[in-house]
Write a protein that holds these residues in place. Sequence first.
Motif, short mmCIF file in Angstrom:
data_model
loop_
_atom_site.label_atom_id
_atom_site.label_comp_id
_atom_site.label_asym_id
_atom_site.label_seq_id
_atom_site.Cartn_x
_atom_site.Cartn_y
_atom_site.Cartn_z
N VAL A 52 39.11 10.60 -47.23
CA VAL A 52 39.90 11.82 -47.11
C VAL A 52 40.40 11.96 -45.68
O VAL A 52 39.92 11.28 -44.76
CB VAL A 52 39.06 13.07 -47.47
CG1 VAL A 52 38.62 13.03 -48.92
CG2 VAL A 52 37.86 13.22 -46.55
N ASP A 53 41.37 12.85 -45.51
CA ASP A 53 41.81 13.25 -44.18
C ASP A 53 40.86 14.34 -43.71
O ASP A 53 41.00 15.51 -44.10
CB ASP A 53 43.25 13.76 -44.25
CG ASP A 53 43.81 14.13 -42.88
OD1 ASP A 53 43.01 14.31 -41.93
OD2 ASP A 53 45.04 14.26 -42.76
N ALA A 54 39.87 13.97 -42.93
CA ALA A 54 38.84 14.93 -42.53
C ALA A 54 39.41 16.08 -41.72
O ALA A 54 38.93 17.21 -41.81
CB ALA A 54 37.74 14.21 -41.74
N GLN A 55 40.42 15.82 -40.90
CA GLN A 55 41.01 16.89 -40.10
C GLN A 55 41.70 17.91 -41.00
O GLN A 55 41.62 19.12 -40.75
CB GLN A 55 42.01 16.31 -39.10
CG GLN A 55 41.38 15.38 -38.07
CD GLN A 55 40.25 16.04 -37.30
OE1 GLN A 55 40.37 17.18 -36.86
NE2 GLN A 55 39.14 15.33 -37.12
N ALA A 56 42.37 17.43 -42.06
CA ALA A 56 43.00 18.35 -43.00
C ALA A 56 41.95 19.15 -43.77
O ALA A 56 42.12 20.34 -44.02
CB ALA A 56 43.89 17.57 -43.97
N ALA A 57 40.85 18.49 -44.14
CA ALA A 57 39.80 19.15 -44.91
C ALA A 57 39.12 20.25 -44.11
O ALA A 57 38.56 21.19 -44.70
CB ALA A 57 38.78 18.13 -45.38
N THR A 58 39.15 20.15 -42.80
CA THR A 58 38.48 21.15 -41.95
C THR A 58 39.48 22.01 -41.18
O THR A 58 39.08 22.72 -40.24
CB THR A 58 37.53 20.46 -40.96
OG1 THR A 58 38.26 19.53 -40.16
CG2 THR A 58 36.43 19.71 -41.70
#
Length: 328
Positions: A244-250
């Motif tokens: 996943v795109d961790a920055q987008a998820a957070t």
Amino acid sequence: MVNRPTDTPLDPRLEQAADWHARLQGDADQAVWLAFTEWLEADPSHRRAYDQVESLWRQLAALPAEPQAAIIDLASRRKAGPAAPANRSRRWFLGGAAAAAAALALTLTGRHTPTPLPELFETGQGQRRMVTLADGSSITLNSGTRLSVALSADHRAVVLEQGEALFDVAKDAARPFTVAAGDRLVTVVGTAFNVRHLDRSVTVTVTRGLVDVGDPAGGAKVRLVPGQQISAAQGQPPGPVTAVDAQAATAWAQGRLSFDNAPLPQVLAELSRHYPLPMRAEGAAATLHFSGVLRLDQDQEKLLETLQGLLPIAVVRQGDSFVLSKRP
């Protein structure tokens, strides 16, 4: 190592709270619940004491098996005396009276050290909050989140009761950092990760470092690296590890929500967590998908105007909710 409690008297309000907690674990009838409610509302300190005892029980469930068993044995002996069998079951312990719960409180809070009782943190709908712990770690709570934190000399334990939180953990190899959420246990030393506990499901996303996801009973663990995510429904085995795109998820921690071709009903469900009135799609609008970033610092009507400019939808308020339909 578990410290043996001394004979120092426990705060009587904590003893009362522990007794109530034990009584309510069984088949308490209406009269018991009414009496408990009367006690709880008689003094604000009663509610605080009960929250502390309840958190201690959750911290017990979050501990690894060995120290958990030692605490149960110690509390069992304190209740029944030195001749008590050492193999009391956890079920008996949870249903025990105040002495057992008091021993747990004394054990977990460490009477020989200044370790505090677990701290409770929570946010209301639409609120976000960042807290810094004594060890230098930080936790950012998303909307509608409740968690407790207990820091001891050899362990750092969080219980995420509900909601979502972003953790940035200070490295301390001597004190593992665990997050219990539902039937999942996340274990780290120093890293950054996101835990979401909603609708009896837990999702863990890693942004930095390594994270082990298992269960409090000590079953098999799954190791995640940055950019990986895993989800598990309550009582079910975890799903596959996904990228996943961790920055987008957070992004929520910076007041934004990021979506990538997400179904509109999913978008509205997420947005409804942050705004006073629920939003839903009906008819053909439920088949639409949305990609983009939405700011959470705008009021709800402005947000819906933004969505109308990005999707072929019309918005109508119906009672205490907003209904989105597809424009012709």
